[in-house]
Design an enzyme around this catalytic site. Structure first.
Site, PDB file in Angstrom:
ATOM      1  N   PRO A  86      -3.649 -74.902  -5.690  1.00  0.00           N
ATOM      2  CA  PRO A  86      -3.938 -73.797  -6.618  1.00  0.00           C
ATOM      3  C   PRO A  86      -4.730 -72.657  -5.979  1.00  0.00           C
ATOM      4  CG  PRO A  86      -5.050 -75.835  -7.311  1.00  0.00           C
ATOM      5  CD  PRO A  86      -4.184 -76.184  -6.155  1.00  0.00           C
ATOM      6  N   GLU A 113      -7.700 -85.741  -6.916  1.00  0.00           N
ATOM      7  CA  GLU A 113      -8.752 -84.725  -7.071  1.00  0.00           C
ATOM      8  C   GLU A 113      -8.702 -83.637  -6.006  1.00  0.00           C
ATOM      9  OE1 GLU A 113     -10.942 -84.444  -9.626  1.00  0.00           O
ATOM     10  OE2 GLU A 113      -9.671 -86.017 -10.456  1.00  0.00           O
ATOM     11  N   ARG A 150      18.518 -71.140  -3.710  1.00  0.00           N
ATOM     12  CA  ARG A 150      19.497 -70.230  -4.334  1.00  0.00           C
ATOM     13  C   ARG A 150      19.717 -68.955  -3.529  1.00  0.00           C
ATOM     14  NH1 ARG A 150      17.465 -66.108  -7.213  1.00  0.00           N
ATOM     15  NH2 ARG A 150      19.119 -65.912  -8.737  1.00  0.00           N
ATOM     16  N   ASP A 164      18.544 -59.673  -9.129  1.00  0.00           N
ATOM     17  CA  ASP A 164      17.490 -60.563  -9.639  1.00  0.00           C
ATOM     18  C   ASP A 164      16.273 -59.792 -10.103  1.00  0.00           C
ATOM     19  OD1 ASP A 164      18.684 -62.968  -9.194  1.00  0.00           O
ATOM     20  OD2 ASP A 164      17.679 -63.372  -7.289  1.00  0.00           O
TER      21      ASP A 164
END
Ligand code: ADE
Length: 221
Positions: A86, A113, A150, A164
């Site tokens: 993150p 953790e 893709r 896109d």
């Protein structure tokens, strides 16, 4: 392209990579994906992969040895090692394009953790898929591999991703199919006009209008 994914939960990947476009890309040999359980690399007699944090605190921390050994057994001069975390760089379509040109990607999925800080030294790039905390990097690695595969040549029609969302910092224009009227909602007349110049102009304008309305931050770029 070759993709290796290091995880403690290989079963999470089974359905995602055996469905739809990814499945076809694998069958057509556009990409080779291998999932590695780094527990198999643990030298601990009980195959332990985590331990308590130095300095105290809650939870268990992934140890260096199994992940270092697993990455080092896979890495070549063509590899790019990516850590899902993150606190990584926010993942964007531009990064998907850049990564789709690489020969070999190795993804490390953290879990529990956290991971020993020294694992970062193995990595070329750290990526986050958003400002929220997942239970592990597995879903993030699936999101990222999907968006890269893709883009590989021959996986989907080139035209499909030329328009896109996020290309040129614009969202995609609206599309319609039959019937022409559904519950009173009509397809814009210009799309039925057969005038390709006008259609192109309409799509360009809609793309800008939609971006202004939904994501003005993209236009500021
Ligand atoms: N691991 C946990 N949360 C994550 C996130 N938001 N992005 C990437 N990896 C993660």
């Amino acid at each position: 392209m070759k993709i290796d994914i290091l995880t403690l939960f290989p079963e999470m990947f089974e359905n995602v990579f055996s469905s739809s476009i990814i499945k076809r890309a694998i069958e057509d040999k556009k990409v080779k994906i291998k999932i590695h359980n780094f527990r198999d690399y643990s030298k601990d007699s009980h195959h332990k992969v985590d331990d308590t944090p130095y300095g105290g605190g809650a939870g268990m921390v992934l140890t260096c040895q199994p992940i270092f050994d697993c990455v080092e057994s896979l890495k070549t001069k063509d590899s790019k090692v990516i850590l899902l975390t993150p606190d990584g760089i926010p993942y964007k379509q531009k990064i998907a394009y850049d990564l789709s040109k690489e020969k070999h990607l190795i993804f490390i999925c953290g879990h529990y953790e956290g991971f020993d800080e020294r694992i970062r030294s193995l990595c070329d790039v750290e990526l986050s898929i958003g400002d929220y905390v997942l239970t592990g990097g597995e879903l993030a690695s699936m999101v990222i591999t999907d968006s890269i595969i893709r883009l590989l040549p021959g996986v989907i029609e080139q035209e499909s991703h030329q328009n896109d969302s996020f290309n040129n910092n614009l969202l995609d224009y609206p599309t319609y199919t039959k019937p022409r009227i559904f519950r009173g909602m009509e397809v814009p007349a210009v799309l039925l006009s057969g005038n390709h110049k006008k259609i192109e102009q309409y799509r360009k304008e809609e793309s800008i209008r939609r971006t202004q309305e939904k994501r003005p931050d993209l236009l500021e770029k």
